[in-house]
Each structure stands twice: as C-alpha cells, then as structure tokens.
Motif scaffolding. Structure first.
Motif, PDB file in Angstrom:
ATOM      1  N   VAL A  71      71.252  52.445  -2.185  1.00  0.00           N
ATOM      2  CA  VAL A  71      71.602  51.375  -3.133  1.00  0.00           C
ATOM      3  C   VAL A  71      72.116  51.918  -4.470  1.00  0.00           C
ATOM      4  N   ARG A  72      71.832  53.205  -4.789  1.00  0.00           N
ATOM      5  CA  ARG A  72      72.375  53.783  -6.031  1.00  0.00           C
ATOM      6  C   ARG A  72      73.854  54.112  -5.819  1.00  0.00           C
ATOM      7  N   LYS A 107      59.704  50.680   2.989  1.00  0.00           N
ATOM      8  CA  LYS A 107      58.732  51.671   2.528  1.00  0.00           C
ATOM      9  C   LYS A 107      58.372  52.646   3.649  1.00  0.00           C
ATOM     10  N   SER A 150      73.578  53.658   6.345  1.00  0.00           N
ATOM     11  CA  SER A 150      74.192  53.364   5.059  1.00  0.00           C
ATOM     12  C   SER A 150      75.398  52.441   5.219  1.00  0.00           C
ATOM     13  N   SER A 153      61.397  55.004   1.202  1.00  0.00           N
ATOM     14  CA  SER A 153      61.908  54.391  -0.026  1.00  0.00           C
ATOM     15  C   SER A 153      62.968  55.272  -0.678  1.00  0.00           C
ATOM     16  N   ARG A 154      62.782  56.580  -0.562  1.00  0.00           N
ATOM     17  CA  ARG A 154      63.743  57.509  -1.181  1.00  0.00           C
ATOM     18  C   ARG A 154      65.126  57.349  -0.570  1.00  0.00           C
ATOM     19  N   ARG A 155      65.179  57.224   0.746  1.00  0.00           N
ATOM     20  CA  ARG A 155      66.476  57.046   1.413  1.00  0.00           C
ATOM     21  C   ARG A 155      67.091  55.699   1.038  1.00  0.00           C
ATOM     22  N   PHE A 156      66.232  54.668   0.888  1.00  0.00           N
ATOM     23  CA  PHE A 156      66.730  53.347   0.520  1.00  0.00           C
ATOM     24  C   PHE A 156      67.391  53.394  -0.851  1.00  0.00           C
ATOM     25  N   TRP A 157      66.730  54.049  -1.816  1.00  0.00           N
ATOM     26  CA  TRP A 157      67.300  54.123  -3.164  1.00  0.00           C
ATOM     27  C   TRP A 157      68.547  54.994  -3.194  1.00  0.00           C
ATOM     28  N   GLN A 158      68.627  55.971  -2.313  1.00  0.00           N
ATOM     29  CA  GLN A 158      69.852  56.764  -2.208  1.00  0.00           C
ATOM     30  C   GLN A 158      71.029  55.888  -1.772  1.00  0.00           C
TER      31      GLN A 158
END
Length: 443
Positions: A411-412, A400, A281, A404-409
């Motif tokens: 960038v959010r 992917k 992160s 993807s879930r960790r990526f969106w965590q």
C-alpha cells in the motif's frame, strides 16, 4: 423472480429452502473442498487414485445426507426458520427436500471444476453457472402467471435441472482435456495404489477449511434465522440485496482468487515466494480499484439499481426501499470481503488452514454478536451491516496473519493516492447520476 413472487411469504419460503443447499454447497463444495483439494492434488503422487477416492467418499456422504433430508425435511427447515410457525414450516418442507439434492449435483460440478483449474481452464466453470439461471428463468417464463405456490415448486425443480446441465458441461470439458482418463485410471488402480496418507493430509486441511471458508455463509445462515423473527419479507430483502452484493464480489474478487490460487499454490510449493507475492500485489490494486468503485456505486446508486432490477409486478416501491437499505449495508463490506478472499489464498496455499479457521471464527463471533444488537433497531438492514462488520474483522486479521509488513509494502505506493482520488471523483459522479435518475424514477 421478484416480479412473480415479490417479497412475500412464498418468496421467503423458497429462499429458505434454497438457502440450505447453498449454505452447504459453499461450505463443503466451493469453499473448503477446493482450498484443501488443490494443494493435496498437486502434491499427490497418484493423482487419479487420490481424486477418485475423494470423489467416492464425498458422494456417499452427500447422497446419504440428502436422503435423510428428503425423509425428514421439517426439522431441517425449522433449523433455518426458528421464527416461523409449524404450519409455514410444513409448507416449506417439500421445497427443502427438492432443493437439497442440488448440493449433490453442485459437488460433482465443483470437483470437476477443481480438476479443470489444475489445467488452468476456468471458462467452463465460469459460463456453466449461467445454466442454473437459465433453467430458473425458463421455469419462471412458463409459470409467471401461476399461483405463487406453483412458481416456488417450478423454481425448485429448475434448480435440479440447472445442476444436471452444469455437470454435463463440465464432463464435456473434462473429456476435452483428457482428464476423464485420469479418473478412469484412478478407478482402475484404486486398490493397487496406496493413497491413505494423502487422504489423511487432505482431511487435515479440509476440516479446518470448513470453518475458514464458511464465515460469510454461516453468518448468512444465522441472519436468515434471525430474519424469520422480523416482518414478513425480511428473508426476501436479504436475498435480493445479497444477489446484487454477490455480483461484483464474484465477478471481481472470487474470479481473481480462483485464477490466482493454482499459480500461488505451485509457486509456494516450488519455494518461489517472490513470484507469489508479485501476483498478490498486482491483484490487490486491481481489486482495490474495481471493488472500491463497486462499493461506492452500490451505496450511492442503490435505489436506481434495485428499482431497475426488481420493481415490477408484485415487487412494490415500499419493498424497493426496504431492499435498498439492506443493499447499502451489505456494500459497506464489499471491499474487505474481496481483499480478505485474496489474502487468504496464501494461508490455504501454504497449508495454514487452522490459522484461517481461527480468524474466521473471530469474524463469525463478531458478525453474529453485531446481528443480535442491530436487528431490532435496523431490521434486515442491521443484519446486513453486521455481516459487513464481520468482513472488516476478517480482512484485518487475515492481513495480520499473512504479514502486515508485506501489506504495508504493497500500500506504500503512489497508487494509494490514485485510489483515493478515484474514489472521491467516482463518489461525486455517482451522486450527480443518482440525483438525475431519481428525478426520472420518482417524478
């Protein structure tokens, strides 16, 4: 180099000869080798014996390969320059034979550098790269006013001298960290300690890693082949623009990934995923801001940058404009290539080399297909744009696979708004700066 050779047939010939060892260097040495060796070395019970066994096997293979190229350089040169006549190939072949030995030298450097990375020492490897450039600059200083053929040969010899200097620098650092004892012990006990299973595991990671790490290199290899069918100077335009593109990629993305890889590998081996993803992160936002800024700056300020670096001597304004377009197309892919390098760490650190290879193959097919479509309407710039398209595909599939879930965590976050604001402000700033510089440059 641009001042001495411009974007001419001799610069094209040298860059083709230099491309071959660099292609194999990045595939076998810096790419797949490091990513496969580090996890295997960390897990090895007999590190000295394992490291020595791998070193000897690679050196034997590479020396035999280089000797074969020295004896038969024309076929290998033709492999990279399909569009050239056999007369030009025969002139380029001796340069190919000389430059290819750099692969052997840089593998030794990469092997020693990986051992130093295990000790989390990176300075020697980072600084030693300058030794190659200094060697080449010294050759240019001596032969700047000589015939282009002489300059090309002097540069080829300087490449080997630079490789030798890099080895010496790493040997000094190896002795400082007492890692030379590890290799000497490995040689001494190579017959008494059994590491066959560890070597087999390394091979299972290395072979998929060749493809997983080589997408940009194989794409560039294909682009060089295709560029030989375009106008004279196209190979040089790609080389000059790619040098600028590689600067922020290396300083920002590759440096960050190199430093993180041992930490991530050790964290995942110890089952500490939270530490590994916390590092991801932090590194993501660092790269997003730095690479995003570099991408905007590279696209908007492309002409002043190329003018400053290259437009002198035999490098003309027309060649500057050709290189500018290629550079802008390369810069479109800077952010995805850098972030893909970061996320791929988790695939290699968790031994998912086959997944990385599959993703790389998809990216490669996309890039090559786009090159065939774009090369005729856009020339060398189309080849660069195709590589950038492949970079976005590589990034998407890598994210992917990692999750993807960790990526969106990641960038959010409010940082995403800060990033958008920063890029808009920096774009406007660069536009104003470009307008002012161009009135000075082309007035």
């Amino acid at each position: 180099m641009a001042s001495a050779l411009g974007a001419s047939i001799w610069s094209d010939m040298f860059f083709v000869a230099f491309k071959l060892p660099n292609l194999f260097r990045r595939i076998f040495a810096e790419g797949a080798f490091t990513q496969a060796f580090m996890p295997s070395f960390i897990a090895s019970k007999h590190k000295g014996v394992f490291a020595t066994a791998i070193l000897l096997r690679f050196l034997l293979f590479l020396a035999s390969f280089s000797l074969l190229i020295t004896l038969f350089p024309e076929p290998m040169t033709k492999l990279l320059a399909w569009g050239w006549t056999w007369e030009v190939i025969s002139q380029t072949a001796p340069l190919t034979a000389i430059n290819f030995w750099y692969l052997d030298l840089i593998f030794i450097v990469t092997f020693l550098a990986t051992l130093l990375q295990y000790k989390e020492h990176f300075a020697t490897t980072a600084m030693s790269t300058a030794l190659l450039n200094i060697s080449m600059m010294f050759a240019l200083w001596l032969y700047m006013k000589a015939q282009p053929q002489t300059v090309a040969y002097a540069l080829s010899i300087a490449v080997l001298v630079g490789g030798i200097l890099q080895i010496i620098a790493h040997l000094v650092a190896l002795h400082h960290f007492k890692l030379d004892r590890l290799l000497l012990g490995g040689w001494k006990y190579r017959k008494s300690k059994k590491v066959q299973e560890e070597i087999r595991h390394f091979k299972s990671l290395f072979l998929p890693g060749i493809l997983g790490n080589s997408t940009p290199q194989i794409s560039a290899f294909v682009d060089t082949i295709l560029a030989t069918f375009l106008m004279t100077g196209s190979v040089s335009y790609l080389f000059y623009a790619n040098r600028i593109f590689q600067l922020p990629l290396a300083i920002i993305a590759i440096a960050t990934a190199t430093v993180l890889f041992p930490t991530v590998s050790k964290a995942l081996k110890n089952g500490d995923e939270s530490k590994a993803y916390a590092n991801l992160s932090q590194a993501f936002w660092l790269l997003a801001f730095l690479l995003g800024g570099a991408m905007v700056g590279g696209i908007v300020l492309a002409e002043p940058i190329v003018w400053l670096l290259f437009e002198r001597g035999k490098f003309t304004e027309a060649e500057t404009l050709q290189t500018v377009f290629v550079l802008q197309m390369y810069m479109v892919g800077l952010l995805p290539f850098g972030l893909a390098k970061l996320f791929s760490l988790f695939l290699y650190a968790s031994h998912r080399h086959k997944k990385a290879a599959k993703i790389a193959l998809i990216s490669l097919v996309t890039s090559v297909s786009a090159s065939l479509v774009l090369m005729h309407p856009f020339g060398a710039g189309g080849l660069a744009l195709a590589g950038s398209i492949g970079g976005w595909v590589l990034f998407g599939f890598t994210v992917k696979e990692v999750g993807s879930r960790r990526f969106w965590q990641i960038v959010r976050s409010k940082r995403l708004l800060y990033l958008a604001g920063f890029l808009i402000f920096f774009t406007l700033l660069c536009e104003g700066l470009n307008t002012w510089l161009m009135t000075l440059i082309r007035a």
